[in-house]
Design a protein around this motif. Structure first.
Motif, mmCIF file in Angstrom:
data_model
loop_
_atom_site.group_PDB
_atom_site.id
_atom_site.type_symbol
_atom_site.label_atom_id
_atom_site.label_comp_id
_atom_site.label_asym_id
_atom_site.label_seq_id
_atom_site.Cartn_x
_atom_site.Cartn_y
_atom_site.Cartn_z
ATOM 1 N N VAL A 265 -20.036 -8.759 -41.367
ATOM 2 C CA VAL A 265 -20.226 -10.078 -41.968
ATOM 3 C C VAL A 265 -19.281 -11.046 -41.277
ATOM 4 O O VAL A 265 -18.113 -10.733 -41.035
ATOM 5 C CB VAL A 265 -19.996 -10.056 -43.499
ATOM 6 N N VAL A 266 -19.794 -12.222 -40.911
ATOM 7 C CA VAL A 266 -18.999 -13.263 -40.262
ATOM 8 C C VAL A 266 -19.183 -14.554 -41.039
ATOM 9 O O VAL A 266 -20.313 -14.956 -41.327
ATOM 10 C CB VAL A 266 -19.437 -13.467 -38.793
ATOM 11 N N MET A 267 -18.068 -15.198 -41.370
ATOM 12 C CA MET A 267 -18.120 -16.474 -42.070
ATOM 13 C C MET A 267 -17.656 -17.576 -41.133
ATOM 14 O O MET A 267 -16.639 -17.433 -40.455
ATOM 15 C CB MET A 267 -17.240 -16.439 -43.318
ATOM 16 N N CYS A 268 -18.406 -18.662 -41.100
ATOM 17 C CA CYS A 268 -18.084 -19.810 -40.253
ATOM 18 C C CYS A 268 -17.781 -21.005 -41.148
ATOM 19 O O CYS A 268 -18.637 -21.414 -41.935
ATOM 20 C CB CYS A 268 -19.245 -20.113 -39.318
ATOM 21 N N LEU A 269 -16.567 -21.546 -41.049
ATOM 22 C CA LEU A 269 -16.184 -22.677 -41.873
ATOM 23 C C LEU A 269 -17.048 -23.894 -41.547
ATOM 24 O O LEU A 269 -17.135 -24.313 -40.391
ATOM 25 C CB LEU A 269 -14.706 -23.020 -41.650
ATOM 26 N N GLU A 270 -17.688 -24.435 -42.577
ATOM 27 C CA GLU A 270 -18.551 -25.602 -42.399
ATOM 28 C C GLU A 270 -18.016 -26.834 -43.124
ATOM 29 O O GLU A 270 -18.739 -27.778 -43.350
ATOM 30 C CB GLU A 270 -19.972 -25.282 -42.890
#
Length: 211
Positions: free
Chosen positions: A152-157
């Protein structure tokens, strides 16, 4: 449309595919509809795009339930437009009633999150807080453990309120480390709950046909 020079989550999805990951699940929980990500993968059955967002007239105004993909990608685009004021309970319901069955049917090799944190009640039009962001991150991690070997990869938006952005990002990162949230704040009458139930019923047939 004037805000993003690069679509980071789309680049990440394409890169994951280049590394041999055949199926990519993206959940965009950013308060705005991810119209760019939708357009890029609208005809791609290898990318399952789930987008929960504030319903129109909130910017950019797209992302109605009927926008579900086209061609080979028909059914692989699941929009969840929610009313103003939706809170932690509604977003947890999105994870449980739409994201979870979609992941079970699709069996992704990796899960990517467009993680905008301005659904916090101190920021814009939703009623979430940091406990809700921690809780939905935990749910994503469980899905990743079950279906995508923990990937799982989270990208700050983004987020516009420094206080709520810091608290929400901290809650999400803490959940990524495996710390379980002891309690989640929920509103007595979350306006998004009934809408999630209705949209889950509308998406059920599409989810059943995912492969």
């Amino acid at each position: 449309m004037g805000f993003c020079l690069y679509n980071n989550i789309a680049v990440a999805a394409a890169h994951a595919r280049s590394l041999g990951m055949q199926k990519v699940l993206i959940w965009d929980w950013d308060l705005h509809h991810g119209n760019g990500t939708q357009e890029i993968f609208y005809q791609d059955p290898n990318i399952l795009f789930v987008d929960s967002h504030c319903a129109a007239p909130f910017y950019p105004g797209s992302g109605v339930v009927e926008e579900a993909g086209s061609g080979a990608g028909e059914g692989y685009n699941l929009n969840i437009p929610l009313p103003w004021g939706s809170g932690n309970a509604a977003m947890m319901a999105v994870a449980d009633r739409i994201l979870k069955p979609a992941a079970e049917a699709f069996m992704p090799d990796i899960i990517l999150i467009s993680a905008g944190f301005y659904a916090h009640h101190l920021d814009q039009t939703f009623g979430m807080d940091e406990t809700g962001f921690a809780a939905i991150t935990e749910k994503v991690c469980r899905l990743a453990d079950a279906y995508s070997q923990g990937r799982v990869v989270m990208c700050l938006e983004g987020g516009y309120n420094a206080q709520s952005l810091a608290a929400s990002a901290h809650g999400a990162v803490t959940a990524l480390t495996g710390v379980v949230t002891e309690s989640v704040n929920v509103m007595k009458d979350d306006p998004g709950l009934a809408v999630v139930a209705d949209i889950a019923a509308l998406h059920a047939q599409r989810i059943n046909q995912l492969a």
